[in-house]
Design an enzyme around this catalytic site. Structure first.
Site, PDB file in Angstrom:
ATOM      1  N   LEU A  48       0.832  -1.215   0.000  1.00  0.00           N
ATOM      2  CA  LEU A  48       0.000   0.000   0.000  1.00  0.00           C
ATOM      3  C   LEU A  48       0.857   1.251   0.000  1.00  0.00           C
ATOM      4  O   LEU A  48       0.482   2.289  -0.538  1.00  0.00           O
ATOM      5  CB  LEU A  48      -0.891   0.017   1.244  1.00  0.00           C
ATOM      6  N   ASP A 163       4.054  15.362  12.688  1.00  0.00           N
ATOM      7  CA  ASP A 163       4.289  14.987  11.286  1.00  0.00           C
ATOM      8  C   ASP A 163       3.001  15.158  10.467  1.00  0.00           C
ATOM      9  O   ASP A 163       2.651  14.319   9.656  1.00  0.00           O
ATOM     10  CB  ASP A 163       4.759  13.520  11.241  1.00  0.00           C
TER      11      ASP A 163
HETATM   12  N1  ATP Z   1      -4.072   1.841   7.023  1.00  0.00           N
HETATM   13  C1  ATP Z   1      -3.689   2.110   5.771  1.00  0.00           C
HETATM   14  N2  ATP Z   1      -4.516   1.884   4.718  1.00  0.00           N
HETATM   15  C2  ATP Z   1      -4.139   2.187   3.452  1.00  0.00           C
HETATM   16  N3  ATP Z   1      -2.946   2.722   3.127  1.00  0.00           N
HETATM   17  C3  ATP Z   1      -2.072   2.966   4.118  1.00  0.00           C
HETATM   18  C4  ATP Z   1      -2.385   2.674   5.490  1.00  0.00           C
HETATM   19  N4  ATP Z   1      -1.337   3.045   6.255  1.00  0.00           N
HETATM   20  C5  ATP Z   1      -0.415   3.540   5.421  1.00  0.00           C
HETATM   21  N5  ATP Z   1      -0.833   3.505   4.135  1.00  0.00           N
HETATM   22  C6  ATP Z   1      -0.081   3.976   2.953  1.00  0.00           C
HETATM   23  O1  ATP Z   1       1.301   3.773   3.193  1.00  0.00           O
HETATM   24  C7  ATP Z   1       2.014   5.029   3.197  1.00  0.00           C
HETATM   25  C8  ATP Z   1       3.131   4.989   4.242  1.00  0.00           C
HETATM   26  O2  ATP Z   1       2.536   4.754   5.509  1.00  0.00           O
HETATM   27  P1  ATP Z   1       3.085   5.427   6.831  1.00  0.00           P
HETATM   28  O3  ATP Z   1       3.054   6.923   6.680  1.00  0.00           O
HETATM   29  O4  ATP Z   1       2.317   4.894   7.981  1.00  0.00           O
HETATM   30  O5  ATP Z   1       4.568   4.881   6.822  1.00  0.00           O
HETATM   31  P2  ATP Z   1       5.827   5.519   7.543  1.00  0.00           P
HETATM   32  O6  ATP Z   1       6.975   4.568   7.386  1.00  0.00           O
HETATM   33  O7  ATP Z   1       5.446   5.849   8.942  1.00  0.00           O
HETATM   34  O8  ATP Z   1       6.036   6.825   6.706  1.00  0.00           O
HETATM   35  P3  ATP Z   1       6.962   8.065   7.079  1.00  0.00           P
HETATM   36  O9  ATP Z   1       8.217   7.840   6.314  1.00  0.00           O
HETATM   37  O10 ATP Z   1       6.144   9.258   6.611  1.00  0.00           O
HETATM   38  O11 ATP Z   1       7.153   8.070   8.568  1.00  0.00           O
HETATM   39  C9  ATP Z   1       0.940   6.081   3.466  1.00  0.00           C
HETATM   40  O12 ATP Z   1       1.290   7.345   2.930  1.00  0.00           O
HETATM   41  C10 ATP Z   1      -0.266   5.484   2.769  1.00  0.00           C
HETATM   42  O13 ATP Z   1      -0.250   5.787   1.382  1.00  0.00           O
END
Ligand code: ATP
Length: 385
Positions: A48, A163
Site C-alpha cells: 500500500l 508529522d
Molecule cells: N491503514 C492504511 N490503509 C491504506 N494505506 C495505508 C495505510 N497506512 C499507510 N498507508 C499507505 O502507506 C504510506 C506509508 O505509511 P506510513 O506513513 O504509515 O509509513 P511511515 O513509514 O510511517 O512513513 P513516514 O516515512 O512518513 O514516517 C501512506 O502514505 C499510505 O499511502
C-alpha cells in the site's frame, strides 16, 4: 516476557493475551510481542505504501477474512521502544472518528516489527490533491474540519503529532467525506525533549528549521498548528508555499515580509485567498511558536469564504499555464508536490541540496520524453536556488 529473539517462528496468531489497557491507560500488548509467520496468518495482497522505516501491506487474515493494513518496520532501522511507542499511541488515539483505527494486534517477524490497522481504501490525501490546482474550497473545508477534530483530540491529551502532512491523512471515499489522521511515529507528549534528526521539509516550522542536526528542543502542539497551515495551503493550491521555512528561501522570505507587516503586499501565490483566510494563515503561520494560535481557532473562520470570488478563476488559469501574474511577479513556487513521501525522513542523512537534487532528478526521469519543462499541464518545476 517472551523472548524477542525470533529464532523459531511460532505459528499461533498474534498476542492479545495481555490486558488491553494498562494502568497508565495504554495497551500493554506492544511489550508482549510474539513471532508470527505472516504468510501463515495472512494472505498478503499488495504493497500500500512505503515509508522511511518500513512498508505497509494490504492483507487478509486467513481465519477471519478481515482485510487489514499491516505496518511493518524494519528491525535494523527501528528500536523496539520506538515501535512500542508508535503502536501504543496509535492504539490510544484510535477511538476518534478521524484517526485510523489500530487494532490490539502487534507482533514481530524475523526482520520486522508489525502492527495491524484498518485499511483505508482510497489512498492518502496527497494523492487526492490535483497538482498545481488544489481541491475545491468546500472539499478543503470538509477535510480540514475533520483533521482539526483529530488534532484537537490529540492536543486535548497533550500529544503532539509532529508529522502533519497530506501523506499522513488517509482517505476512505472518493469525495473525501471521511479522512483519518495516521502515522504516530514521531508523536510525543507535549514538553518532551526531542532532537532534530530529519531534514526540514515544507511542513517544518521555522523554529525547527533553525535548529541544527541533533539539537534538542521541546515538543509542542504549536508544531502541528504550523504544519496544518502548510497542509491547508497545499490542499487549496496543489503547490507548496515554500521549500523550507528558512530566510534563505525566497518564497518563505516573501511571505515573511507580509507576515511581519514589513509590506502590505501579499505574495502573488497567496492572492487568491480571501482576507479572512489570509488572517487565518497569519495566525497559523505565526513565526513565533508561543504566539501561534491553537488549532481550534479555525472554527472562527469555517463559515467565511476562503477564496476571492473574482480572482479565483484568473489565478487558477495563470497557475496552470505557468505564466505571470498581472503585477509581473513570477508565478508561484511550482515545487510541485514532489516532496511527497516521508519528506523529512526520506531526506534523512542527505544534505538539503543533495536531497532536493535527487528528487528533482527522479522527477525529471519520470517525465515522458520531451516534457522536461513547463507544459500546459502545469508540470513546470522551479526550485528556488
Ligand atoms: N491503514 C492504511 N490503509 C491504506 N494505506 C495505508 C495505510 N497506512 C499507510 N498507508 C499507505 O502507506 C504510506 C506509508 O505509511 P506510513 O506513513 O504509515 O509509513 P511511515 O513509514 O510511517 O512513513 P513516514 O516515512 O512518513 O514516517 C501512506 O502514505 C499510505 O499511502
Amino acid at each position: 516476557m517472551p523472548s524477542l529473539n525470533c529464532a523459531s517462528i511460532e505459528s499461533n496468531v498474534f498476542l492479545s493475551n495481555a490486558k488491553r489497557i494498562s494502568s497508565a491507560g495504554l495497551p500493554t500488548t506492544g511489550k508482549d510481542l510474539r513471532c508470527v509467520d505472516v504468510d501463515a496468518e495472512y494472505k498478503v495482497m499488495r504493497l500500500l505504501g512505503e515509508g522511511t522505516y518500513g512498508k505497509v501491506h494490504l492483507a487478509q487474515h486467513r481465519t477471519t477474512s478481515t482485510v487489514v493494513a499491516l505496518k511493518h518496520m524494519h528491525k535494523d532501522e527501528t528500536k523496539l521502544k520506538d515501535f512500542q511507542r508508535e503502536f501504543e499511541l496509535s492504539y490510544y488515539m484510535s477511538p476518534h472518528r478521524n484517526i485510523v483505527i489500530t487494532f490490539d494486534v502487534a507482533f514481530e517477524t524475523k526482520h520486522s516489527y508489525c502492527f495491524v490497522q484498518e485499511y483505508a481504501p482510497c489512498g492518502d490525501l496527497f494523492e487526492a490533491i490535483p497538482p498545481q490546482q488544489g481541491l475545491p474550497e468546500d472539499t478543503v473545508k470538509d477535510v480540514m474540519m475533520q483533521l482539526v477534530s483529530a488534532i484537537e483530540f490529540m492536543h486535548s491529551k497533550d500529544i503532539v503529532h509532529r508529522d502533519i502532512k497530506p501523506e499522513n491523512v488517509l482517505v476512505y471515499d472518493e469525495a473525501l467525506k471521511l479522512v483519518k489522521l495516521t502515522d504516530f511515529g514521531l508523536a510525543r507528549k507535549g514538553g518532551t525533549l526531542v532532537k532534530k534528526k530529519n531534514s526540514s521539509i515544507p511542513y517544518t516550522p521555522p523554529e525547527i528549521c533553525d535548529a541544527v542536526y541533533n539539537e534538542g528542543y521541546t515538543s509542542d502542539t504549536s508544531t502541528d498548528v504550523w504544519s496544518f497551515g502548510v497542509t491547508l495551503y497545499c490542499c487549496m493550491t496543489g503547490n507548496f508555499p515554500w521549500e523550507k521555512a528558512d530566510i534563505d528561501d525566497a518564497y518563505y522570505n516573501e511571505f515573511l515580509g507580509w507576515q511581519k507587516r514589513k509590506t502590505v503586499k501579499i505574495p502573488s501565490q497567496w492572492r487568491k485567498f480571501s482576507p479572512r483566510l489570509m488572517r487565518l494563515f497569519r495566525r497559523f503561520l505565526e513565526v513565533k511558536p508561543e504566539r501561534r494560535c491553537r488549532i481550534e481557532e479555525i472554527h472562527k473562520y469555517a463559515d467565511n469564504k476562503w477564496v476571492r470570488r473574482r480572482t479565483a478563476s484568473r489565478y487558477a488559469t495563470s497557475e496552470i499555464n505557468g505564466d505571470r501574474s498581472d503585477s509581473g511577479e513570477p508565478n508561484l513556487t511550482k515545487l510541485n508536490m514532489m516532496f511527497k513521501a516521508a519528506g523529512a525522513s526520506a531526506g534523512e542523512g542527505l544534505e538539503e541540496k543533495e536531497f532536493r537534487e535527487q528528487r528533482l532528478r527522479e522527477w525529471i526521469l519520470s517525465l515522458p520524453e520531451g516534457e522536461t519543462s513547463g507544459s500546459a499541464h502545469g508540470n513546470t518545476l522551479s526550485v528556488p536556488s
